[in-house]
Design a protein around this motif. Structure first.
Motif, mmCIF file in Angstrom:
data_model
loop_
_atom_site.group_PDB
_atom_site.id
_atom_site.type_symbol
_atom_site.label_atom_id
_atom_site.label_comp_id
_atom_site.label_asym_id
_atom_site.label_seq_id
_atom_site.Cartn_x
_atom_site.Cartn_y
_atom_site.Cartn_z
ATOM 1 N N ARG A 158 9.168 12.882 3.600
ATOM 2 C CA ARG A 158 8.315 12.587 4.397
ATOM 3 C C ARG A 158 8.150 11.005 4.136
ATOM 4 O O ARG A 158 8.343 10.940 3.211
ATOM 5 N N ARG A 159 7.489 10.305 5.283
ATOM 6 C CA ARG A 159 7.897 8.632 5.697
ATOM 7 C C ARG A 159 6.429 8.209 4.579
ATOM 8 O O ARG A 159 6.194 6.924 3.840
ATOM 9 N N THR A 160 5.297 9.047 4.309
ATOM 10 C CA THR A 160 4.213 8.249 4.038
ATOM 11 C C THR A 160 4.603 7.797 2.702
ATOM 12 O O THR A 160 5.147 8.516 1.474
ATOM 13 N N MET A 161 3.081 7.270 2.047
ATOM 14 C CA MET A 161 3.445 6.655 1.048
ATOM 15 C C MET A 161 3.083 7.782 -0.442
ATOM 16 O O MET A 161 2.194 8.731 0.435
ATOM 17 N N ALA A 164 -0.672 9.045 -1.148
ATOM 18 C CA ALA A 164 -1.278 9.456 0.086
ATOM 19 C C ALA A 164 -0.466 11.329 0.193
ATOM 20 O O ALA A 164 -1.664 11.973 -0.074
ATOM 21 N N LEU A 165 0.907 10.965 -0.334
ATOM 22 C CA LEU A 165 1.264 12.610 -0.291
ATOM 23 C C LEU A 165 0.539 13.430 -1.576
ATOM 24 O O LEU A 165 0.798 14.574 -1.222
ATOM 25 N N ASP A 168 -2.062 14.868 -0.750
ATOM 26 C CA ASP A 168 -2.396 15.632 0.890
ATOM 27 C C ASP A 168 -2.252 16.541 0.120
ATOM 28 O O ASP A 168 -0.918 17.575 -0.253
ATOM 29 N N ASP A 192 1.939 2.733 -2.872
ATOM 30 C CA ASP A 192 2.821 2.687 -1.409
ATOM 31 C C ASP A 192 4.164 2.867 -1.711
ATOM 32 O O ASP A 192 4.185 2.437 -0.483
ATOM 33 N N PRO A 194 7.374 4.454 -0.401
ATOM 34 C CA PRO A 194 7.466 5.122 0.929
ATOM 35 C C PRO A 194 7.935 7.011 0.640
ATOM 36 O O PRO A 194 9.113 6.490 -0.860
ATOM 37 N N SER A 196 10.136 8.621 1.531
ATOM 38 C CA SER A 196 11.207 9.001 2.004
ATOM 39 C C SER A 196 12.526 8.202 1.632
ATOM 40 O O SER A 196 13.715 8.295 1.694
ATOM 41 N N GLY A 267 -7.070 2.792 0.904
ATOM 42 C CA GLY A 267 -7.539 4.138 1.105
ATOM 43 C C GLY A 267 -8.795 4.371 0.499
ATOM 44 O O GLY A 267 -9.401 5.787 0.407
#
Length: 287
Positions: A158-161, A164-165, A168, A192, A194, A196, A267
């Motif tokens: 996942r490339r999300t920060m 956030a992940l 989620d 923040d 990433p 990934s 966010g």
DNA sequence: CAGATGCCCTGGGCGC
DNA sequence: TGCGCCCAGGGCATCT
């Protein structure tokens, strides 16, 4: 803000106190709390006479199995499930009250009404018979036993920060604003960063911290913040807030480097981190 | 698909 | 003392 450790603390209390008890009726006064039901009388009709058999949890959701029915509860931001012998007035905002045949009560109290109570339409095929309404949730860190390698692979795809992940619920169920900040501080990774960009070892270490912190919080009955909104079924606050290292500690000295903890609007909510200890990640790759 | 934004809601804190 | 403003944020809808 009830997250997984708070929900688990409530689950244990419910398991101890309600399993085996027969429901005589369900009183619904807060329509918003039962907003999934077009007919607010449905919980009463379906639960009347049923005996509580088991109390489960998926992420922040609680499940009470009673006969063929599964009552699902989410505490939202300010929800409490309080047990009472039935004597004495109900607290304000007691939107849903399960009355047992001995007169005792389980009261769903929720001033801000972000929480909800509903009867499941049925189990989802597969996935351990999870209620269908909870099918979207990712793995539960305490009950699903995901191997670290699987977690690392999922995370790194996942490339999300990271923050956030972690928050989620479709990725991992049960982590909110408090524990994501505490987990990321423990892993020395900034919100923040990433996902990934982590290497295998970093991802596995993050998972170890995630499990350790959630378990430690459960042992102390979860976290109650300054508003003391979170309480267990006996009305007791948690104690894990005493162990918070960054959350709600803006300006206080970091236990790692002594520098001030920073608060960042991100966010739409507050994120707490140590600028000295937590690394931001490589940033977007160029070229 | 992922990120950003806004909405829901009330109690408490704070500035004036 | 009191009023009004803002903030807390989980989940979901909506838009880009």
């Amino acid at each position: 803000m009830p997250e997984l450790p708070e929900a688990e603390t409530v689950r244990r209390g419910l398991e101890t106190e309600t399993v085996g008890r027969r429901i005589s009726r369900v009183e619904v006064t807060g329509l918003r709390s039962v907003r999934r039901h077009p007919d607010p009388g449905e919980p009463d009709r379906r639960l009347r006479g049923q005996r509580v058999q088991a109390v489960g949890r998926v992420g922040k959701f609680l499940t009470l199995a009673a006969g063929p029915e599964v009552l699902v509860v989410h505490l939202g931001m300010s929800g409490q499930l309080l047990l009472s012998d039935g004597a004495g007035p109900r607290p304000p905002h007691s939107h849903v009250v399960v009355v047992f045949e001995d007169g005792s009560e389980l009261r769903f109290v929720d001033p801000r009404t972000f929480g909800q109570v509903f009867l499941s339409a049925g189990p989802e095929p597969g996935r351990r018979g999870r209620p269908a309404e909870l099918a979207h949730l990712g793995f539960d860190p305490l009950t699903d036993g995901l191997p670290a390698g699987r977690f690392a692979a999922l995370l790194r795809s996942r490339r999300t920060m990271l923050k956030a992940l972690l928050m989620d619920q479709r990725f991992v169920a049960g982590i909110g604003n408090i524990y994501s900040d505490e987990i990321l501080f423990a892993a020395r990774l900034r919100y923040d960063h990433p996902a990934s960009a982590l290497d295998e070892e970093q991802a596995k270490a993050l998972y170890r911290h995630l499990l350790r912190i959630l378990r430690a919080s459960v042992r102390l009955g979860g976290s109650s913040l300054s508003d003391m909104q979170y309480r267990d079924v006996y009305g007791r606050p948690g104690r894990y807030q005493e162990r918070h290292l960054v959350f709600a500690r803006e300006g206080l000295a970091c236990t790692g480097c002594g520098g001030p903890i920073r608060r960042q609007a991100w966010g739409g909510r507050s994120t707490f981190y140590c600028p000295g200890c937590q690394i931001p990640g490589p940033g977007p790759r160029r070229g």
